[in-house]
Design a protein around this motif. Structure first.
Motif, mmCIF file in Angstrom:
data_model
loop_
_atom_site.group_PDB
_atom_site.id
_atom_site.type_symbol
_atom_site.label_atom_id
_atom_site.label_comp_id
_atom_site.label_asym_id
_atom_site.label_seq_id
_atom_site.Cartn_x
_atom_site.Cartn_y
_atom_site.Cartn_z
ATOM 1 N N GLU A 1 54.521 26.357 65.076
ATOM 2 C CA GLU A 1 54.106 27.380 64.244
ATOM 3 C C GLU A 1 52.967 28.338 65.044
ATOM 4 O O GLU A 1 52.865 29.590 64.472
ATOM 5 C CB GLU A 1 53.294 26.990 62.811
ATOM 6 C CG GLU A 1 52.097 25.827 63.319
ATOM 7 C CD GLU A 1 50.859 26.458 63.454
ATOM 8 O OE1 GLU A 1 50.432 27.724 63.275
ATOM 9 O OE2 GLU A 1 50.170 25.789 64.015
ATOM 10 N N SER A 2 52.712 28.007 66.087
ATOM 11 C CA SER A 2 51.737 28.747 66.872
ATOM 12 C C SER A 2 52.371 29.838 67.749
ATOM 13 O O SER A 2 51.689 30.584 68.218
ATOM 14 C CB SER A 2 51.188 27.624 68.228
ATOM 15 O OG SER A 2 50.389 26.719 67.617
ATOM 16 N N ALA A 3 53.861 29.986 67.689
ATOM 17 C CA ALA A 3 54.449 30.976 68.226
ATOM 18 C C ALA A 3 54.590 31.981 67.166
ATOM 19 O O ALA A 3 54.770 33.288 67.606
ATOM 20 C CB ALA A 3 55.912 30.495 68.287
ATOM 21 N N LEU A 4 54.302 31.811 65.656
ATOM 22 C CA LEU A 4 53.741 32.930 64.942
ATOM 23 C C LEU A 4 52.626 33.291 64.564
ATOM 24 O O LEU A 4 52.040 34.328 64.419
ATOM 25 C CB LEU A 4 54.661 32.553 63.634
ATOM 26 C CG LEU A 4 56.101 32.321 63.634
ATOM 27 C CD1 LEU A 4 56.532 31.623 62.377
ATOM 28 C CD2 LEU A 4 57.005 32.997 64.379
ATOM 29 N N ASN A 5 51.845 32.179 64.703
ATOM 30 C CA ASN A 5 50.140 32.473 64.583
ATOM 31 C C ASN A 5 49.641 31.895 65.967
ATOM 32 O O ASN A 5 49.305 30.937 66.215
ATOM 33 C CB ASN A 5 49.914 31.282 63.450
ATOM 34 C CG ASN A 5 49.957 31.529 62.153
ATOM 35 O OD1 ASN A 5 50.230 32.927 61.813
ATOM 36 N ND2 ASN A 5 50.329 30.718 61.273
ATOM 37 N N THR B 1 47.212 25.758 55.554
ATOM 38 C CA THR B 1 48.139 24.684 55.207
ATOM 39 C C THR B 1 48.255 24.614 53.840
ATOM 40 O O THR B 1 47.321 24.361 52.863
ATOM 41 C CB THR B 1 47.758 23.641 56.091
ATOM 42 O OG1 THR B 1 48.789 22.326 55.902
ATOM 43 C CG2 THR B 1 46.459 23.248 55.639
ATOM 44 N N LEU B 2 49.422 24.245 53.427
ATOM 45 C CA LEU B 2 50.109 23.802 52.145
ATOM 46 C C LEU B 2 50.114 22.073 51.823
ATOM 47 O O LEU B 2 50.161 21.645 50.858
ATOM 48 C CB LEU B 2 51.146 24.452 51.430
ATOM 49 C CG LEU B 2 51.108 26.223 51.706
ATOM 50 C CD1 LEU B 2 52.700 26.730 51.262
ATOM 51 C CD2 LEU B 2 49.954 26.497 50.754
ATOM 52 N N LEU B 3 50.292 21.719 53.098
ATOM 53 C CA LEU B 3 50.606 20.105 52.986
ATOM 54 C C LEU B 3 49.385 19.458 53.141
ATOM 55 O O LEU B 3 49.231 18.469 52.412
ATOM 56 C CB LEU B 3 51.526 19.817 54.434
ATOM 57 C CG LEU B 3 52.017 18.344 54.648
ATOM 58 C CD1 LEU B 3 52.807 18.092 53.582
ATOM 59 C CD2 LEU B 3 52.543 18.238 55.980
ATOM 60 N N LYS B 4 48.514 19.987 53.716
ATOM 61 C CA LYS B 4 46.956 19.746 53.645
ATOM 62 C C LYS B 4 46.973 18.206 54.405
ATOM 63 O O LYS B 4 45.826 17.444 54.008
ATOM 64 C CB LYS B 4 46.357 19.537 52.212
ATOM 65 C CG LYS B 4 46.420 20.597 51.389
ATOM 66 C CD LYS B 4 45.426 21.692 52.028
ATOM 67 C CE LYS B 4 45.354 23.065 51.035
ATOM 68 N NZ LYS B 4 44.543 24.009 51.428
ATOM 69 N N ALA C 1 64.949 30.116 63.081
ATOM 70 C CA ALA C 1 63.431 29.341 63.518
ATOM 71 C C ALA C 1 63.296 28.539 62.139
ATOM 72 O O ALA C 1 62.880 29.052 61.010
ATOM 73 C CB ALA C 1 62.643 30.432 63.648
ATOM 74 N N LEU C 2 63.545 27.167 62.292
ATOM 75 C CA LEU C 2 63.494 26.282 61.245
ATOM 76 C C LEU C 2 62.136 25.751 61.046
ATOM 77 O O LEU C 2 61.599 25.153 62.088
ATOM 78 C CB LEU C 2 64.596 24.967 61.444
ATOM 79 C CG LEU C 2 65.918 25.746 61.396
ATOM 80 C CD1 LEU C 2 66.799 24.552 62.092
ATOM 81 C CD2 LEU C 2 66.357 26.521 60.375
ATOM 82 N N ARG C 3 61.350 25.836 60.076
ATOM 83 C CA ARG C 3 60.006 25.682 59.969
ATOM 84 C C ARG C 3 59.604 24.354 59.197
ATOM 85 O O ARG C 3 60.370 24.134 58.195
ATOM 86 C CB ARG C 3 59.175 26.648 59.178
ATOM 87 C CG ARG C 3 58.916 28.022 60.056
ATOM 88 C CD ARG C 3 58.801 29.371 59.358
ATOM 89 N NE ARG C 3 57.971 29.020 58.021
ATOM 90 C CZ ARG C 3 57.752 30.131 57.298
ATOM 91 N NH1 ARG C 3 58.134 31.403 57.750
ATOM 92 N NH2 ARG C 3 56.890 29.938 56.401
ATOM 93 N N VAL D 1 52.293 29.168 57.977
ATOM 94 C CA VAL D 1 52.660 30.386 58.313
ATOM 95 C C VAL D 1 52.600 31.263 57.002
ATOM 96 O O VAL D 1 53.425 30.846 56.047
ATOM 97 C CB VAL D 1 53.942 30.313 58.950
ATOM 98 C CG1 VAL D 1 54.381 31.975 59.124
ATOM 99 C CG2 VAL D 1 54.038 29.865 60.146
ATOM 100 N N GLU D 2 51.687 32.467 56.844
ATOM 101 C CA GLU D 2 51.624 33.127 55.590
ATOM 102 C C GLU D 2 52.943 34.153 55.545
ATOM 103 O O GLU D 2 52.685 35.392 55.758
ATOM 104 C CB GLU D 2 50.271 33.623 55.839
ATOM 105 C CG GLU D 2 49.216 32.807 55.451
ATOM 106 C CD GLU D 2 48.729 32.728 53.998
ATOM 107 O OE1 GLU D 2 49.944 32.589 52.992
ATOM 108 O OE2 GLU D 2 47.505 32.115 53.833
ATOM 109 N N SER D 3 54.010 33.623 55.407
ATOM 110 C CA SER D 3 55.184 34.256 55.079
ATOM 111 C C SER D 3 56.148 33.762 54.306
ATOM 112 O O SER D 3 56.462 32.296 54.428
ATOM 113 C CB SER D 3 55.835 34.727 56.527
ATOM 114 O OG SER D 3 57.129 35.356 56.462
ATOM 115 N N ILE D 4 56.921 34.275 53.695
ATOM 116 C CA ILE D 4 58.267 33.757 52.948
ATOM 117 C C ILE D 4 59.391 34.188 53.444
ATOM 118 O O ILE D 4 60.607 33.617 53.004
ATOM 119 C CB ILE D 4 58.062 34.202 51.530
ATOM 120 C CG1 ILE D 4 58.279 35.722 51.325
ATOM 121 C CG2 ILE D 4 56.877 33.582 50.719
ATOM 122 C CD1 ILE D 4 58.448 36.293 49.748
#
Length: 264
Positions: free
Chosen positions: A142-146, A222-225, A252-254, A260-263
């Motif tokens: 996820e650091s690739a996007l953030n 994070t939504l997983l927390k 890009a499978l997340r 990541v704040e994107s839908i």
């Protein structure tokens, strides 16, 4: 859904521990003949033993090589000329202030995180293309996007993998070979646990509490927390390697817990 990879040869780099070992084990459980890659014999032997015991199979094998180097990749290819599933998991990370990241650090992280996968994909993709079937994965983040301010060079290297993966997917379009990146978030690997334990000592909290503190301070979206487990990341990798994932390529499978704040 039953994922069946019997008869498929899989190669996973950086697979003597953590996410890489979980992926290799998951692929073996699905029926693939798995080869792990690591830099020392003891680590490779331990990983192979773990995979055999976890999967109940006796065909796992290992290669001792430094896949971050050109000669190391050549050694891997010489030992295993063809594969059906290639998972480029090898990678390094570490916090470092931007103004202290010198040229050597940039070069090192690029060689390990990017060029290792480029070299192996460049070889193995040819055979996959000729046979009309194959799966290539690059383990990104996820650091690739953030891009994290505390390790810019790491984020940039993972963003580069996104470009390599998408470009290679285009090169192999219509061939039956899929190419994807996998984007984990914070994951409870041995390395991450060691970092959390060290930070916990500084903060005067438990290692388990430190994971929550880290997420709150560094990944508040994070939504997983919680940190993911290596097996949770591996589950997505195993699916992406399956015949059922034949229409998933260039993606890009997340599996980053909603950081990541994107839908999209």
């Amino acid at each position: 859904m039953k994922i069946e990879l019997s008869g498929k040869q899989a190669l996973v780099t950086g697979s003597t521990a953590g996410i890489g070992l979980a992926i290799a084990t998951g692929l073996a459980n699905a029926g693939a003949q798995v080869t792990v890659v690591g830099r020392d014999q003891a680590g490779v032997d331990k990983a192979v033993t773990h995979i055999k015991q976890a999967s109940g199979r006796d065909d796992a094998s290992g290669i001792v090589a430094d896949a971050s180097t050109d000669y190391g990749c050549k050694a891997v290819i010489e030992a295993l000329p063809e594969v059906d599933v290639l998972v480029n998991n090898l990678g390094i990370y570490g916090g470092r202030p931007f103004f202290e990241i010198d040229d050597a650090a940039w070069e090192e992280i690029f060689q390990v995180n990017v060029m290792s996968g480029v070299r192996l994909a460049r070889h193995y993709a040819k055979g996959m293309q000729a046979r009309g079937w194959g799966r290539i994965q690059f383990i990104s983040s996820e650091s690739a996007l953030n891009i994290p301010a505390e390790m810019v060079h790491y984020g940039v290297s993972k963003a580069a993998l996104q470009g390599v993966s998408r470009g290679l997917a285009k090169v192999l379009a219509g061939s039956g070979v899929t190419v994807n990146t996998i984007l984990p978030g914070p994951t409870r690997t041995e390395g991450a646990q060691a970092v959390m334990a060290e930070l916990a000592k500084e903060r005067g909290v438990t290692a388990e509490q430190m994971e929550g503190v880290f997420l709150e301070e560094n990944r508040p979206s994070t939504l997983l927390k919680r940190f993911a487990t290596p097996e949770e990341v591996a589950n997505l990798c195993v699916y992406a390697a399956s015949t059922q994932a034949s229409a998933t390529t260039g993606a890009a499978l997340r599996v980053e817990g909603g950081i990541v704040e994107s839908i999209s």
